[in-house]
Design a protein around this motif. Structure first.
Motif, PDB file in Angstrom:
ATOM      1  N   GLY A 214       0.816  -1.210   0.000  1.00 54.66           N
ATOM      2  CA  GLY A 214       0.000   0.000   0.000  1.00 54.66           C
ATOM      3  C   GLY A 214       0.845   1.253   0.000  1.00 54.66           C
ATOM      4  N   TRP A 215       1.931   1.253   0.805  1.00 56.34           N
ATOM      5  CA  TRP A 215       2.851   2.387   0.840  1.00 56.34           C
ATOM      6  C   TRP A 215       3.504   2.606  -0.524  1.00 56.34           C
ATOM      7  N   SER A 216       3.911   1.543  -1.175  1.00 59.90           N
ATOM      8  CA  SER A 216       4.596   1.645  -2.470  1.00 59.90           C
ATOM      9  C   SER A 216       3.685   2.243  -3.529  1.00 59.90           C
ATOM     10  N   ARG A 217       2.401   1.891  -3.489  1.00 63.15           N
ATOM     11  CA  ARG A 217       1.469   2.442  -4.476  1.00 63.15           C
ATOM     12  C   ARG A 217       1.336   3.952  -4.321  1.00 63.15           C
ATOM     13  N   VAL A 218       1.323   4.434  -3.075  1.00 68.40           N
ATOM     14  CA  VAL A 218       1.259   5.880  -2.857  1.00 68.40           C
ATOM     15  C   VAL A 218       2.520   6.550  -3.397  1.00 68.40           C
ATOM     16  N   VAL A 219       3.681   5.943  -3.135  1.00 64.16           N
ATOM     17  CA  VAL A 219       4.948   6.487  -3.642  1.00 64.16           C
ATOM     18  C   VAL A 219       4.896   6.646  -5.158  1.00 64.16           C
ATOM     19  N   LEU A 220       4.461   5.604  -5.844  1.00 65.31           N
ATOM     20  CA  LEU A 220       4.457   5.623  -7.309  1.00 65.31           C
ATOM     21  C   LEU A 220       3.461   6.646  -7.856  1.00 65.31           C
ATOM     22  N   ALA A 221       2.243   6.684  -7.285  1.00 61.78           N
ATOM     23  CA  ALA A 221       1.217   7.607  -7.787  1.00 61.78           C
ATOM     24  C   ALA A 221       1.645   9.060  -7.599  1.00 61.78           C
ATOM     25  N   VAL A 222       2.195   9.392  -6.416  1.00 56.13           N
ATOM     26  CA  VAL A 222       2.604  10.770  -6.155  1.00 56.13           C
ATOM     27  C   VAL A 222       3.840  11.132  -6.981  1.00 56.13           C
ATOM     28  N   SER A 223       4.721  10.172  -7.214  1.00 54.78           N
ATOM     29  CA  SER A 223       5.908  10.427  -8.046  1.00 54.78           C
ATOM     30  C   SER A 223       5.504  10.891  -9.436  1.00 54.78           C
ATOM     31  N   VAL A 224       4.566  10.176 -10.036  1.00 52.55           N
ATOM     32  CA  VAL A 224       4.109  10.540 -11.379  1.00 52.55           C
ATOM     33  C   VAL A 224       3.502  11.940 -11.369  1.00 52.55           C
ATOM     34  N   GLU A 225       2.638  12.201 -10.388  1.00 54.33           N
ATOM     35  CA  GLU A 225       1.965  13.502 -10.323  1.00 54.33           C
ATOM     36  C   GLU A 225       2.964  14.648 -10.205  1.00 54.33           C
ATOM     37  N   PHE A 226       3.970  14.489  -9.334  1.00 56.28           N
ATOM     38  CA  PHE A 226       4.880  15.600  -9.094  1.00 56.28           C
ATOM     39  C   PHE A 226       5.894  15.803 -10.215  1.00 56.28           C
ATOM     40  N   ILE A 383       1.615  -3.840  -9.467  1.00 57.63           N
ATOM     41  CA  ILE A 383       1.553  -4.238  -8.055  1.00 57.63           C
ATOM     42  C   ILE A 383       0.219  -3.902  -7.414  1.00 57.63           C
ATOM     43  N   HIS A 384      -0.723  -3.323  -8.166  1.00 62.14           N
ATOM     44  CA  HIS A 384      -1.989  -2.931  -7.529  1.00 62.14           C
ATOM     45  C   HIS A 384      -2.840  -4.149  -7.232  1.00 62.14           C
ATOM     46  N   ARG A 385      -3.088  -4.337  -5.961  1.00 63.53           N
ATOM     47  CA  ARG A 385      -4.060  -5.334  -5.494  1.00 63.53           C
ATOM     48  C   ARG A 385      -4.809  -4.714  -4.340  1.00 63.53           C
ATOM     49  N   PRO A 386      -6.076  -5.003  -4.176  1.00 60.60           N
ATOM     50  CA  PRO A 386      -6.795  -4.467  -3.049  1.00 60.60           C
ATOM     51  C   PRO A 386      -6.256  -5.057  -1.757  1.00 60.60           C
ATOM     52  N   THR A 387      -6.203  -4.203  -0.702  1.00 64.19           N
ATOM     53  CA  THR A 387      -5.745  -4.712   0.585  1.00 64.19           C
ATOM     54  C   THR A 387      -6.802  -5.544   1.268  1.00 64.19           C
ATOM     55  N   GLN A 388      -8.050  -5.449   0.827  1.00 60.91           N
ATOM     56  CA  GLN A 388      -9.140  -6.219   1.388  1.00 60.91           C
ATOM     57  C   GLN A 388     -10.002  -6.690   0.244  1.00 60.91           C
ATOM     58  N   PRO A 389     -10.832  -7.714   0.424  1.00 63.72           N
ATOM     59  CA  PRO A 389     -11.732  -8.112  -0.610  1.00 63.72           C
ATOM     60  C   PRO A 389     -12.702  -6.999  -0.937  1.00 63.72           C
ATOM     61  N   VAL A 390     -13.066  -6.893  -2.193  1.00 63.87           N
ATOM     62  CA  VAL A 390     -13.992  -5.849  -2.599  1.00 63.87           C
ATOM     63  C   VAL A 390     -15.356  -6.118  -2.001  1.00 63.87           C
TER      64      VAL A 390
END
Length: 394
Positions: A214-226, A383-390
């Motif tokens: 979950g932390w890594s996904r935030v890193v990647l998304a914000v990296s692209v934006e900035f 690497i995107h997977r839900p942390t919980q079942p949908v």
């Protein structure tokens, strides 16, 4: 005669509204300040006679602020201290915006960047908690739509003011107003309602792999934006347009972000259960649109095509951060305060990406270096997977 007590649903709704107001104002001021950083890099380079790639520290200063604040997050985010943290963050960020607006030397500009970073980081510790709960993804997308909308005006106003004569950096003073409006609300009855929405998660802790993913996904998304926020103006300057025009055209990216985040809550509500987002979410189409925009920005040297690419990139990037942030702060078995600190740490780590882009631009050129969002997007989608079942819809 006593007034009838409110039902739990009514209390929750009142708390959500209070959190939305506070979070929206904080992100409105921060959104303007951050969206203006890219234009400030270009204008400071001109005003101070420096090369644009030597001013990458402006974005790095914000990253340093996030990293510092992330370390103190769990201690600072005690329930009774959250409004104080938000208030201090708003004041510090406002002072930083003031210094960036009036800086006549590198030292003052650096101080302004550091204060915007520290103040913004403090606010970003609290805002995810104010927007947490069963509708976190929708509320985060809505609050970020406010941030993106104010961000539209940053390059527009900076470019217009710069074209009229005075340095466009003076427009950064506009970021101060919504930040000042946060202050009285943190002392009013709005504040406790917002804090009450935040519930500490019970449990014995989540697997470290789930948290790290979950932390890594935030890193990647914000990296692209900035990468786009910080270097869009510089990329347009490389197409031989004046600095004021480049700042105006760069507004295509925040416009795309605002449009994407305005329609995002509708799509997120339809595509997901309460904050539990799966592979069928808006992440894939958003990533594809962002990649297409990146290709347009790098494949052409025309200001028109670069501007179109920025608009596509903004539209695609818009939903990435709300999805990955809601996914992170909804991990069960972990304190929301710790997850909020991790989100700030992730953003601080991510904002170092524009500095990496600047380093590549020193070796190659900025046009080629702008390809860096493509591998970041590819990894994010892989690497995107839900942390919980949908969750199923009611």
């Amino acid at each position: 005669m006593t007034a009838p007590s409110k039902s739990p649903d009514q209390e929750l709704a009142a708390g959500e509204r209070a959190g939305d107001v506070l979070g929206g104002l904080a992100l409105a001021g921060l959104g303007f300040a951050i969206a203006g950083l890219g234009a400030c890099v270009a204008l400071l380079a001109r005003d101070l006679g420096e090369a644009t790639d030597r001013l990458a520290w402006l974005s790095s200063a914000f990253a340093v602020g996030l990293l510092i604040v992330a370390l103190i997050g769990p201690m600072a985010l005690r329930t009774d201290a959250r409004m104080l943290v938000l208030r201090v963050g708003a004041i510090v960020c406002a002072v930083g915006a003031l210094l960036l607006a009036v800086a006549q030397g590198l030292a003052v500009a650096l101080a302004g960047g550091l204060l915007v970073g520290l103040g913004g980081a403090l606010m970003l510790l609290v805002v995810p908690l104010l927007l947490s709960g069963p509708r976190a993804a929708v509320r985060i997308a809505r609050a970020n739509a406010v941030s993106s909308t104010t961000g539209i005006f940053a390059p527009l106003v900076i470019g217009a003011l710069d074209s009229l004569g005075p340095t466009g950096r003076l427009a950064m003073l506009l970021a101060i107003l919504p930040l000042l409006l946060v202050l009285p609300l943190t002392r009013s009855r709005v504040a406790p309602r917002a804090v009450q929405v935040v519930a500490e998660s019970p449990g014995d802790g989540a697997p470290w792999g789930t948290v790290f993913r979950g932390w890594s996904r935030v890193v990647l998304a914000v990296s692209v934006e900035f990468c786009f926020v910080i270097w869009a103006v510089a990329r347009l300057l490389a197409t031989d347009v004046p600095a004021g025009t480049a700042a105006l055209l760069a507004s295509a990216f925040p416009i795309g972000m605002a449009v994407g985040r305005t329609i995002g809550p509708v799509n997120l509500r339809r595509m997901s259960g309460p904050v539990k987002l799966g592979r069928g979410s808006a992440l894939l189409p958003g990533g594809v649109l962002a990649a297409a925009g990146t290709v347009l920005v790098t494949a052409f040297d025309s200001p028109v095509m670069v501007t179109v690419g920025l608009a596509f990139a903004g539209l695609g990037v818009a939903t990435l951060y709300p999805i990955v942030l809601a996914d992170l702060i909804s991990i069960p078995g972990v304190s929301p305060a710790h997850l909020a600190s991790l989100s700030a740490f992730a953003s601080g780590t991510a904002i170092l990406a524009p500095a990496a882009l600047a380093a590549l631009a020193g070796i190659l050129d900025l046009r080629t270096a702008f390809l860096i969002p493509l591998p970041l997007l590819a990894i994010l989608l892989l690497i995107h997977r839900p942390t919980q079942p949908v969750a199923s819809q009611p």
